[in-house]
Design a protein around this motif. Structure first.
Motif, PDB file in Angstrom:
ATOM      1  N   GLU A  21       0.825  -1.209   0.000  1.00 36.95           N
ATOM      2  CA  GLU A  21       0.000   0.000   0.000  1.00 36.95           C
ATOM      3  C   GLU A  21       0.860   1.261   0.000  1.00 36.95           C
ATOM      4  N   THR A  22       0.363   2.298  -0.642  1.00 36.28           N
ATOM      5  CA  THR A  22       0.962   3.630  -0.558  1.00 36.28           C
ATOM      6  C   THR A  22       0.052   4.461   0.335  1.00 36.28           C
ATOM      7  N   ILE A  23       0.630   5.056   1.365  1.00 37.56           N
ATOM      8  CA  ILE A  23      -0.141   5.824   2.332  1.00 37.56           C
ATOM      9  C   ILE A  23       0.165   7.299   2.122  1.00 37.56           C
ATOM     10  N   VAL A  24      -0.874   8.086   1.946  1.00 37.81           N
ATOM     11  CA  VAL A  24      -0.723   9.531   1.776  1.00 37.81           C
ATOM     12  C   VAL A  24      -0.938  10.175   3.141  1.00 37.81           C
ATOM     13  N   ILE A  25       0.018  11.000   3.536  1.00 37.33           N
ATOM     14  CA  ILE A  25      -0.057  11.700   4.818  1.00 37.33           C
ATOM     15  C   ILE A  25      -0.467  13.143   4.541  1.00 37.33           C
ATOM     16  N   THR A  26      -1.463  13.604   5.306  1.00 33.69           N
ATOM     17  CA  THR A  26      -1.945  14.974   5.125  1.00 33.69           C
ATOM     18  C   THR A  26      -1.758  15.785   6.400  1.00 33.69           C
ATOM     19  N   ARG A  27      -1.661  17.082   6.194  1.00 35.96           N
ATOM     20  CA  ARG A  27      -1.613  18.022   7.318  1.00 35.96           C
ATOM     21  C   ARG A  27      -2.508  19.190   6.933  1.00 35.96           C
ATOM     22  N   ASP A  28      -3.457  19.471   7.773  1.00 34.67           N
ATOM     23  CA  ASP A  28      -4.423  20.547   7.492  1.00 34.67           C
ATOM     24  C   ASP A  28      -5.084  20.357   6.130  1.00 34.67           C
ATOM     25  N   GLY A  29      -5.341  19.083   5.784  1.00 35.45           N
ATOM     26  CA  GLY A  29      -6.030  18.785   4.533  1.00 35.45           C
ATOM     27  C   GLY A  29      -5.151  18.798   3.288  1.00 35.45           C
ATOM     28  N   ARG A  30      -3.871  19.095   3.453  1.00 44.51           N
ATOM     29  CA  ARG A  30      -2.945  19.115   2.305  1.00 44.51           C
ATOM     30  C   ARG A  30      -2.075  17.874   2.314  1.00 44.51           C
ATOM     31  N   ARG A  31      -1.814  17.332   1.132  1.00 44.19           N
ATOM     32  CA  ARG A  31      -0.894  16.193   1.013  1.00 44.19           C
ATOM     33  C   ARG A  31       0.515  16.692   1.295  1.00 44.19           C
ATOM     34  N   VAL A  32       1.177  16.048   2.249  1.00 39.75           N
ATOM     35  CA  VAL A  32       2.544  16.468   2.583  1.00 39.75           C
ATOM     36  C   VAL A  32       3.570  15.360   2.388  1.00 39.75           C
ATOM     37  N   ALA A  33       3.111  14.111   2.340  1.00 41.41           N
ATOM     38  CA  ALA A  33       4.074  13.016   2.189  1.00 41.41           C
ATOM     39  C   ALA A  33       3.358  11.761   1.733  1.00 41.41           C
ATOM     40  N   GLU A  34       4.163  10.829   1.216  1.00 38.28           N
ATOM     41  CA  GLU A  34       3.683   9.495   0.892  1.00 38.28           C
ATOM     42  C   GLU A  34       4.645   8.486   1.495  1.00 38.28           C
ATOM     43  N   ILE A  35       4.095   7.445   2.029  1.00 36.67           N
ATOM     44  CA  ILE A  35       4.903   6.323   2.493  1.00 36.67           C
ATOM     45  C   ILE A  35       4.496   5.154   1.619  1.00 36.67           C
ATOM     46  N   ARG A  36       5.487   4.570   0.954  1.00 40.87           N
ATOM     47  CA  ARG A  36       5.210   3.503  -0.001  1.00 40.87           C
ATOM     48  C   ARG A  36       6.191   2.360   0.215  1.00 40.87           C
ATOM     49  N   PRO A  37       5.901   1.223  -0.371  1.00 39.36           N
ATOM     50  CA  PRO A  37       6.831   0.098  -0.239  1.00 39.36           C
ATOM     51  C   PRO A  37       8.208   0.473  -0.785  1.00 39.36           C
ATOM     52  N   ALA A  38       9.222   0.004  -0.120  1.00 35.57           N
ATOM     53  CA  ALA A  38      10.584   0.246  -0.582  1.00 35.57           C
ATOM     54  C   ALA A  38      10.832  -0.582  -1.835  1.00 35.57           C
ATOM     55  N   SER A  39      11.580  -0.016  -2.756  1.00 37.43           N
ATOM     56  CA  SER A  39      11.933  -0.783  -3.942  1.00 37.43           C
ATOM     57  C   SER A  39      12.951  -1.844  -3.547  1.00 37.43           C
ATOM     58  N   THR A  40      12.872  -2.970  -4.211  1.00 41.89           N
ATOM     59  CA  THR A  40      13.819  -4.038  -3.926  1.00 41.89           C
ATOM     60  C   THR A  40      15.034  -3.878  -4.818  1.00 41.89           C
ATOM     61  N   GLY A  41      16.144  -4.378  -4.374  1.00 45.16           N
ATOM     62  CA  GLY A  41      17.358  -4.314  -5.177  1.00 45.16           C
ATOM     63  C   GLY A  41      17.187  -5.084  -6.470  1.00 45.16           C
ATOM     64  N   ASN A  42      17.792  -4.593  -7.511  1.00 45.01           N
ATOM     65  CA  ASN A  42      17.707  -5.268  -8.791  1.00 45.01           C
ATOM     66  C   ASN A  42      19.057  -5.887  -9.100  1.00 45.01           C
ATOM     67  N   ALA A  43      19.401  -6.904  -8.344  1.00 43.86           N
ATOM     68  CA  ALA A  43      20.714  -7.530  -8.457  1.00 43.86           C
ATOM     69  C   ALA A  43      20.925  -8.180  -9.816  1.00 43.86           C
ATOM     70  N   ASP A  44      19.880  -8.757 -10.406  1.00 43.06           N
ATOM     71  CA  ASP A  44      20.044  -9.401 -11.712  1.00 43.06           C
ATOM     72  C   ASP A  44      20.464  -8.390 -12.773  1.00 43.06           C
TER      73      ASP A  44
END
Length: 87
Positions: A21-44
């Motif tokens: 899931e991507t979580i949108v964080i708001t402050r006073d009704g405004r979007r201020v940040a997103e927390i999303r899954p970390a990308s995995t390393g692309n070792a291949d």
């Protein structure tokens, strides 16, 4: 989700992100940040790039033999899912 809600339930926020899931964080009704899954390393892709680069630019035979082992070690690091924060 408000910043206050995220702060109070941060563990749940991380659980949601861990499950894609991507979580949108708001402050006073405004979007201020997103927390999303970390990308995995692309070792291949990194391994393929390193091998292609070595073939194109040449490398000494000793280095060519050593490269796969070093790339395997790098692969282990890039794909390690352990939680280093808790070590």
């Amino acid at each position: 989700m408000t910043a206050t809600e995220a702060s109070r339930g941060f563990s749940s926020v991380l659980d949601e992100a861990e499950h894609g899931e991507t979580i949108v964080i708001t402050r006073d009704g405004r979007r201020v940040a997103e927390i999303r899954p970390a990308s995995t390393g692309n070792a291949d892709a990194l391994r393929a790039f390193a091998r292609d680069w070595g073939a194109e630019h040449g490398s000494d035979p000793e280095g060519a033999r050593a490269a796969p082992a070093e790339l395997d070690a790098l692969d282990d690091v890039l794909t390690d899912d352990s939680d280093r924060w808790n070590e």
